[in-house]
Design a protein around this motif. Structure first.
Motif, short mmCIF file in Angstrom:
data_model
loop_
_atom_site.label_atom_id
_atom_site.label_comp_id
_atom_site.label_asym_id
_atom_site.label_seq_id
_atom_site.Cartn_x
_atom_site.Cartn_y
_atom_site.Cartn_z
N UNK A 56 38.34 38.24 54.29
CA UNK A 56 37.65 38.47 55.93
C UNK A 56 38.66 38.93 57.36
N UNK A 57 39.96 38.66 56.92
CA UNK A 57 40.58 39.13 57.74
C UNK A 57 41.19 40.48 57.50
N UNK A 58 40.61 40.74 56.49
CA UNK A 58 41.12 42.80 56.92
C UNK A 58 40.61 43.58 57.56
N UNK A 59 41.69 44.32 57.92
CA UNK A 59 41.13 45.95 58.93
C UNK A 59 40.21 47.01 58.09
N UNK A 60 40.03 47.02 56.96
CA UNK A 60 39.48 48.32 56.35
C UNK A 60 38.53 48.08 55.39
N UNK A 61 37.94 48.29 55.04
CA UNK A 61 37.09 48.20 53.75
C UNK A 61 36.99 48.54 51.96
N UNK A 62 37.99 49.14 52.83
CA UNK A 62 39.48 49.38 51.58
C UNK A 62 41.17 48.01 51.19
N UNK A 63 40.50 47.86 52.58
CA UNK A 63 41.74 46.58 51.66
C UNK A 63 41.27 45.34 51.86
N UNK A 64 40.01 45.72 52.09
CA UNK A 64 38.93 44.43 51.56
C UNK A 64 38.37 44.47 50.31
N UNK A 65 38.48 45.21 50.10
CA UNK A 65 38.61 45.66 47.96
C UNK A 65 39.23 45.05 48.10
N UNK A 66 40.42 45.99 48.33
CA UNK A 66 41.86 45.29 47.46
C UNK A 66 42.08 43.56 47.57
N UNK A 67 41.91 42.60 48.53
CA UNK A 67 42.04 41.68 48.46
C UNK A 67 41.34 40.65 47.77
N UNK A 68 40.05 41.33 47.69
CA UNK A 68 39.63 41.08 46.30
C UNK A 68 39.41 40.77 45.38
N UNK A 71 42.36 38.53 44.58
CA UNK A 71 41.15 37.11 44.21
C UNK A 71 40.68 37.02 43.16
N UNK A 72 40.00 37.66 42.72
CA UNK A 72 39.52 37.84 41.29
C UNK A 72 40.45 37.86 40.11
N UNK A 73 41.32 38.03 39.95
CA UNK A 73 42.82 38.72 39.76
C UNK A 73 43.24 36.70 39.33
N UNK A 74 43.11 36.74 40.48
CA UNK A 74 44.32 35.17 40.54
C UNK A 74 43.02 33.94 40.21
N UNK A 75 41.82 34.61 40.17
CA UNK A 75 41.09 33.61 39.36
C UNK A 75 41.22 33.25 38.06
N UNK A 76 40.77 34.68 37.70
CA UNK A 76 41.00 35.18 35.77
C UNK A 76 42.54 34.26 35.59
#
Length: 122
Positions: A56-68, A71-76
């Protein structure tokens, strides 16, 4: 032990580790494995939570997507650690009555390694 007892014990160990990684290893009498799988799964889950909170604290949409995506990779990785713990607990319990004797002797002309395996015949 009978085959049914072995399978029941193996399934019980597997289900315990699927619920709480390391629990099945503890049930099988493998404290170091229990600690390893418990710590690995806790570390993986912690990394999922940390990455999720940073989205949620990502400054840009691209960084938001990268963090998501991270997170999904770490969930895997977390799901993989649970799966491996469950499989390990099942195999350990299933092979508990598999008699293996490994001996090593040092001799003047080299080492002698002897492996003896006992297979239960039913």
């Amino acid at each position: 032990s009978t085959r049914a007892d072995t399978l029941t014990t193996a399934r019980g160990a597997m289900l315990r580790s699927a619920v709480l990684p390391g629990w099945g290893q503890h049930y099988n009498g493998r404290p170091f494995k229990a600690l390893f799988f418990g710590a690995a799964s806790a570390a993986a889950l912690t990394s999922v939570v940390i990455e999720h909170r940073s989205i949620d604290g990502a400054p840009t949409a691209e960084i938001h997507q990268d963090r998501a995506a991270r997170r999904n990779t770490r969930l895997l990785y977390f799901a993989l650690s649970i799966s491996l713990a469950a499989i390990d607990a099942y195999v350990d319990a299933h092979l508990a009555d598999f008699g293996v004797d490994l001996q090593m002797q040092m001799r003047p002309r080299g080492a002698l390694l002897t492996l003896t395996a006992t297979f239960p015949w039913r």
